[in-house]
Design an enzyme around this catalytic site. Sequence first.
Site, PDB file in Angstrom:
ATOM      1  N   GLY A 139     -11.490 -16.145   9.673  1.00  0.00           N
ATOM      2  CA  GLY A 139     -10.785 -15.755   8.237  1.00  0.00           C
ATOM      3  C   GLY A 139      -9.659 -15.426   8.986  1.00  0.00           C
ATOM      4  N   SER A 160      -8.306  -7.535   2.520  1.00  0.00           N
ATOM      5  CA  SER A 160      -8.099  -8.551   3.758  1.00  0.00           C
ATOM      6  C   SER A 160      -8.257 -10.454   3.788  1.00  0.00           C
ATOM      7  CB  SER A 160      -9.773  -8.802   5.031  1.00  0.00           C
ATOM      8  OG  SER A 160      -9.788  -7.646   5.585  1.00  0.00           O
ATOM      9  N   THR A 161      -6.885 -10.558   3.334  1.00  0.00           N
ATOM     10  CA  THR A 161      -6.812 -11.976   3.244  1.00  0.00           C
ATOM     11  C   THR A 161      -7.136 -13.348   3.509  1.00  0.00           C
ATOM     12  OG1 THR A 161      -4.820 -12.045   3.767  1.00  0.00           O
ATOM     13  CG2 THR A 161      -4.817 -11.590   1.902  1.00  0.00           C
ATOM     14  N   CYS A 162      -7.479 -12.828   5.390  1.00  0.00           N
ATOM     15  CA  CYS A 162      -8.244 -13.978   6.576  1.00  0.00           C
ATOM     16  C   CYS A 162      -9.626 -13.915   5.605  1.00  0.00           C
ATOM     17  CB  CYS A 162      -8.009 -13.265   8.028  1.00  0.00           C
ATOM     18  SG  CYS A 162      -9.221 -12.147   8.261  1.00  0.00           S
ATOM     19  N   VAL A 163     -10.504 -13.095   4.719  1.00  0.00           N
ATOM     20  CA  VAL A 163     -11.877 -13.694   4.268  1.00  0.00           C
ATOM     21  C   VAL A 163     -11.810 -13.621   3.051  1.00  0.00           C
ATOM     22  CG1 VAL A 163     -13.489 -12.543   6.292  1.00  0.00           C
ATOM     23  CG2 VAL A 163     -12.646 -10.994   4.634  1.00  0.00           C
TER      24      VAL A 163
END
Length: 1023
Positions: free
Chosen positions: A714, A989-992
């Site tokens: 992520g 949390s854009t990474c995940v």
Amino acid sequence: MFPLFGDERRRQINLGGASSAASYDSILREAKERRLEREDQRRRQDSAVRIQAWWRGMRESARVRQVMRQAFAEDVTGINGLRCLVLIGRDQDVLGTWSTTILLGGEDSLFRLATGPDHASWSVLIRQASFLLLHSISLAPQSQYATAHLQVLNALLSPSPRTKKLGPQGSDVTIDIMRYLLNRNLYSYLATAIARIDIEAKTSPSLPPLISLVTLPLISSNPSSDMYITSLEQIFIHILTIPLLPNRLPLTSLTTFSGRLPISAIHTLPSSLPATLVSCPIEAKVHLIANLLAFTPPRYPKLPAQPLAAYLQLLAELMNSLPINALDPPEPRSSSAQQSVAGPWIDDSDSDSDSESHPQVAVVTSFEPKPILPQLDKRTRHRLQSLPSPSHINSILTATHRYTTSQPALFAFLMALCTVWPSRKDRVLGAAVAYSSGGLVRELYRGYIRSSVLGRDDRPGAIMDPANASLWPPLLFLTDLYTQALLTMGDDEFFSSMNSAVAPSKTTSAARNPLSLDDLTTFSRKLLNIAFVLYWREDQAGVMEGGVPGLPNLKWEGVREKVTKCLQAIHARDSRKPFTPPDHWLITSQIDVSSFIEAAVLEEQRLAQPVGTRPLSKRQISYLSPRLGVLHNIPFSIPFEVRVSIFRHFVANDMMNQGYDRFSRMGRNRVSVRRGRIAEDGFDKLADADLKAPIEISFIDQFGAEEAGIDGGGVFKEFLTSLCKEVFDRDRGLWLANKKNELYPNPHSYAKEAHSLNWYRFIGRVLGKALYEGILVDVAFAGFFLAKWLGKQSFLDDLASLDPDLYNGLIFLKHYSGNPEDLSLTFTVDQEEFGVTKSTELIPNGSNIPVTKENRLQYITLVSHYRLSRQIKAQSEAFFEGLSQMIDSKWIRMFNQQELQILLGGVDNPIDLEDLRKHTNYGGLYDDEEETISAFWSVVNSFNHDQRRALLRFVTSCSRPPLLGFKELLPNFSIRDAGADENRLPTASTCVNLLKLPRYKSTRILREKLLQAIHSGAGFDLS
């Protein structure tokens, strides 16, 4: 044992008879030698007898000749003298004496014996004497007696002298002599004589009577007679194949020959003539074409339908029998880098040609030796240059337009010209397209293609049937012609209807597509069926080498290439603005999709190449793999979802072959980047890294401390999306945007510097990594730049997305009804940098070449090519160099521009909330039935399209849904409980792909807070 009697030797007796055998062999050998000696002596005696007989014969012959010479001298113009002349034969002095004496005596001396008691003998002897004169002329056309011989022959075969002296019977005498000479290769001897006179010796006294002899059979016989037709046939075979014939003749002879050459009777020639000419040497055929171009074009306006069609058909068959480029062979030790105005419109360096060979792949492409092209005189070259010139093509089109029966021959001629002279193909097709504003395209389709069985859904085998040979020239010519027309046809013109009333302005003509959209639907389906059969055939060697019926200079591979190019151009328009019915482009009814996927993946594995080797060309892939041939050339025939699935399989197999596992923590590259310097740190630390390996990112905050947490994929996604946001920022000077905010490389000279090109390579690798990992990036590229990813050339229709003002100006020029020279345009383009205007020539000496009505399509193409390709060539190549390190070019070629954009950034379609909810995970106190979650989905369901896209961007960093639905989003869309504080905004949390949603009890508050969060650009939340 010891001997009984000391040393006494016993007599040796040979009981086997060896001694007698040796004696017998020697007797045989001696007998054989004596026999050979007798035979040799007999041969010597026989030879001596023959030599003596020959000598006696020669001596007697010389004596008899001497006697006949004396008899000839005593009666030069009499019947005895004529007999002696014929018996003596090829004696130049005797022939010269007779010709000179006959000329001194005038016509009375020549025809005196024709009416007397010896007229029968004279008729026989004069024919033989005429042949002796003809033979003498062919050996020495400029000898002291040659002129006299020629004058005698002209007197014998001319209508005026014979009629004057012999009356009505003179015609029979002349015809008899003429037939005798024709049967003994009259024109072969005349051609030899003409060719033996130096090309610069136009003042030779032999030339006028020679040319007169060439045409006398035509004016002395009836046009419907066998003699007339035979003479004309022989002129084509022997006289018109003489190199530089017009350059050899004095003006009076040239005028005589041109005036008497009956091109209008060419249709009466035997049907075997083309085959005879085709069997001639290459140079003879080239010179025949060049000579016909010197004598025939002025007659086009007055030629009737039949001779015009026969003339064009003859040229077509001649060109079809020539090797490629035989009409324009490369000059020895000359550079092909420079181009003239007559050269190709676009330089080869920017061409999308895919015909190059690749040494690391052993693919047999030809079993025939390469033909040796003739070396042509510059004057012949100059004459041949008129063949593909716009003025010549226009004159032919104008002539054939009067007769519908001549059009099949016209199509065969133009098709053959484009095939044998590929460097002039664009010029020929451009002139044909411009003629009658596309009327030729419409006539071709409606008159010959619409009803053709080639490419019909119910007749797939018809394309290989030799019985359909006559159907190929019009189909392939239309394919080339319409492909050429599309190069300079804007979308507004393409989608115009032929039946719509388009009111032209005072300065421009109406712009219309010569084919209606219904016509294009039918036409493109025919082409698709033909292309699919040729790509799908198991016998690919037959496709590469097999000849097309009726087109000996064209292989099936060439047909496939032409059809594919036209198909791709039509499909590109349909992709931008659909006009075909659903599933029009698919051939899934003819294949099993699941087995197609499995076979394509296996074929790709078999063709996998070591890193660093040159990629396979489309041609090689088609040869080695039918399924990949379909995917790389007509990918639109396979559903997009199927191709995406195949692409994912290709990536997975490549990752496995590299030994990488994205879910394993082994072998990862660990990279630290600063939050505020993501682009610079990424460039410095990943420039030499293997981006195919899993990468573990750790962020350094503003205080220099490493952020807590472990990157399970992520964080890298967050890094990649942030990196893309920075590197594609237009303020960095590497990218520009069109009016739709679609990006393309900056053409500025700054962007071509070494440091900038390194950044383009890095960006290419980064985007390749996103494709490799299936991470969507919210970046949109201009269509013409995406086309370059696929190895395709961009043309006028792409210019509208880059520079609408220039596009409109070129469209105005294309349809300008006045004289384009009034606009004072030249083959140059101006560009401004740092306040300084720089002029660039589009072709050598372009600043001195005005844009005219004839070359304006060339100008339009060159300007478009310059703006769309040449200006950004270095930047694009650097970008693709980086991209190809991550993604095999074969994989990308499975998609078109629009599909490639979807592959990068997702589907620009309405968000399917049912699909999203079905593939959403929950955390904390939440599940699908929880009160806040139910309220959330109710609120999102009430959002409009833009609000839903904003939510998706807020959570995943990309506003578009994944290609194959939300099941493909990795990790899945997730919602986690973020506490009970209703004053707190949702975070992500854009990474995940995680939405942190407080437990709001009011639907109204949830809606307000959610909208506020997604539109305020709330930052990445680490909690």
